[in-house]
Motif scaffolding. Structure first.
Motif, PDB file in Angstrom:
ATOM      1  N   PRO A 157       7.219  55.215 -29.215  1.00 19.72           N
ATOM      2  CA  PRO A 157       8.041  55.082 -28.003  1.00 19.72           C
ATOM      3  C   PRO A 157       9.531  55.183 -28.332  1.00 19.72           C
ATOM      4  N   ALA A 158      10.259  55.941 -27.558  1.00 19.94           N
ATOM      5  CA  ALA A 158      11.668  56.198 -27.853  1.00 19.94           C
ATOM      6  C   ALA A 158      12.505  54.926 -27.835  1.00 19.94           C
ATOM      7  N   GLU A 159      12.140  53.959 -27.003  1.00 17.39           N
ATOM      8  CA  GLU A 159      12.967  52.764 -26.848  1.00 17.39           C
ATOM      9  C   GLU A 159      12.416  51.554 -27.592  1.00 17.39           C
ATOM     10  N   LEU A 206       5.782  46.959 -31.900  1.00 18.54           N
ATOM     11  CA  LEU A 206       6.427  47.830 -32.884  1.00 18.54           C
ATOM     12  C   LEU A 206       5.497  48.986 -33.201  1.00 18.54           C
ATOM     13  N   SER A 207       6.075  50.024 -33.766  1.00 19.39           N
ATOM     14  CA  SER A 207       5.312  51.177 -34.237  1.00 19.39           C
ATOM     15  C   SER A 207       5.644  51.412 -35.698  1.00 19.39           C
ATOM     16  N   VAL A 208       4.691  51.941 -36.433  1.00 18.23           N
ATOM     17  CA  VAL A 208       4.920  52.394 -37.808  1.00 18.23           C
ATOM     18  C   VAL A 208       4.591  53.880 -37.844  1.00 18.23           C
ATOM     19  N   ARG A 209       5.561  54.682 -38.260  1.00 20.61           N
ATOM     20  CA  ARG A 209       5.374  56.121 -38.328  1.00 20.61           C
ATOM     21  C   ARG A 209       6.036  56.661 -39.592  1.00 20.61           C
ATOM     22  N   THR A 210       5.575  57.797 -40.055  1.00 20.81           N
ATOM     23  CA  THR A 210       6.214  58.485 -41.178  1.00 20.81           C
ATOM     24  C   THR A 210       7.260  59.433 -40.620  1.00 20.81           C
ATOM     25  N   ASP A 245      14.040  50.489 -37.490  1.00 25.30           N
ATOM     26  CA  ASP A 245      14.835  50.990 -36.365  1.00 25.30           C
ATOM     27  C   ASP A 245      14.494  50.188 -35.121  1.00 25.30           C
ATOM     28  N   HIS A 246      15.270  49.151 -34.854  1.00 28.89           N
ATOM     29  CA  HIS A 246      15.095  48.329 -33.658  1.00 28.89           C
ATOM     30  C   HIS A 246      16.213  48.688 -32.678  1.00 28.89           C
ATOM     31  N   PRO A 247      15.895  48.823 -31.384  1.00 24.06           N
ATOM     32  CA  PRO A 247      16.934  49.232 -30.413  1.00 24.06           C
ATOM     33  C   PRO A 247      18.186  48.368 -30.473  1.00 24.06           C
TER      34      PRO A 247
END
Length: 251
Positions: A157-159, A206-210, A245-247
């Motif tokens: 999610p972008a936000e 939260l999301s975890v992505r590469t 990366d937290h908003p």
């Protein structure tokens, strides 16, 4: 809500390591190495015939770390507060082990918190001395935590908060779970108290992505909290593994 009790963390990145001599993720020997060393144990439930998806396990482990940091037993005069302070005064080590069947049931009987994801289950325990694990946890295997995603994860999610993994490192699921936990912890420490409370009230989404290569270059130069591994296992000391990366931390 609690923060870095030693007041020595700061943001960690390629650019500001020299200005952050107290970072627990520096691979050079620091005063944190002279403190008693503790480990935060995380146990992931992996049944042989029905393992969780890798990304689900990584996100659940990161949320488990946040839940432990925010739990009232970890704060103030809480029953876990003493060992939490000792752990945070030393290197912020996390070790992920796997359990199934009776192993999982025995681990679940110990004091701790179980956090669930879509299908993943991770139990986090109060920190233990590096050489003083409870026997129920000491006998669990570190190996065997290799997991796969049956399909590519959806875009983050972008936000929302995202823990971005380095595209340059090949980490086992267990190693990546620990690194995601480090990233979540750095974000927690950097957030203002009001933002911490809001994140906790929302259930720590939260999301975890590469990250892709170009995004990773931008992230590591962004000033966001960045994990540099101490090099105890799998990867070279000083490797950048995660950017949190937290908003509320974006500049």
């Amino acid at each position: 809500m609690g923060g870095d009790p030693a007041g020595r963390l700061g943001r960690v990145s390629d650019n500001d390591i020299p200005e952050s001599p107290g970072s627990p993720f520096r691979h050079e020997r620091t005063e944190r190495d002279e403190a008693p060393q503790f480990v935060l144990p995380l146990v992931v439930h992996i049944e042989k015939d029905d393992p969780p998806a890798r990304t689900d396990a990584l996100e659940t482990a990161a949320r488990a770390v946040l839940v432990m940091l925010a739990d009232e037993r970890s704060l103030g005069d809480g029953e876990w507060a003493g060992v939490m302070r000792l752990w945070q005064d030393a290197r912020i080590r996390k070790v992920v082990r796997r359990a199934r069947g009776g192993e999982w049931r025995r681990a679940s009987a110990l004091p701790g918190i179980t956090v669930t994801g879509d299908a993943a289950e991770v139990r986090v325990f109060p920190p233990v001395p590096l050489d003083g694990w409870p026997k129920e946890l000491a006998r669990l295997q570190v190996s065997g935590t290799d997991l796969d995603d049956p399909r590519p994860p959806a875009p983050a999610p972008a936000e929302g908060p995202v823990l971005w993994l380095s595209p340059d490192l090949d980490m086992s699921a267990g190693k990546a779970m620990a690194q995601a936990g480090h990233g979540a912890q750095l974000a927690w420490w950097d957030l203002p108290d009001g933002e911490r409370k809001a994140w906790q009230a929302a259930g720590f989404p939260l999301s975890v992505r590469t990250a892709g290569a170009a995004r990773w270059r931008g992230l590591t130069a962004s000033g966001l909290p960045t994990v540099r591994d101490a090099g105890f296992t799998e990867i070279a000391p000083g490797s950048c593994t995660v950017v949190a990366d937290h908003p509320a931390l974006r500049r």
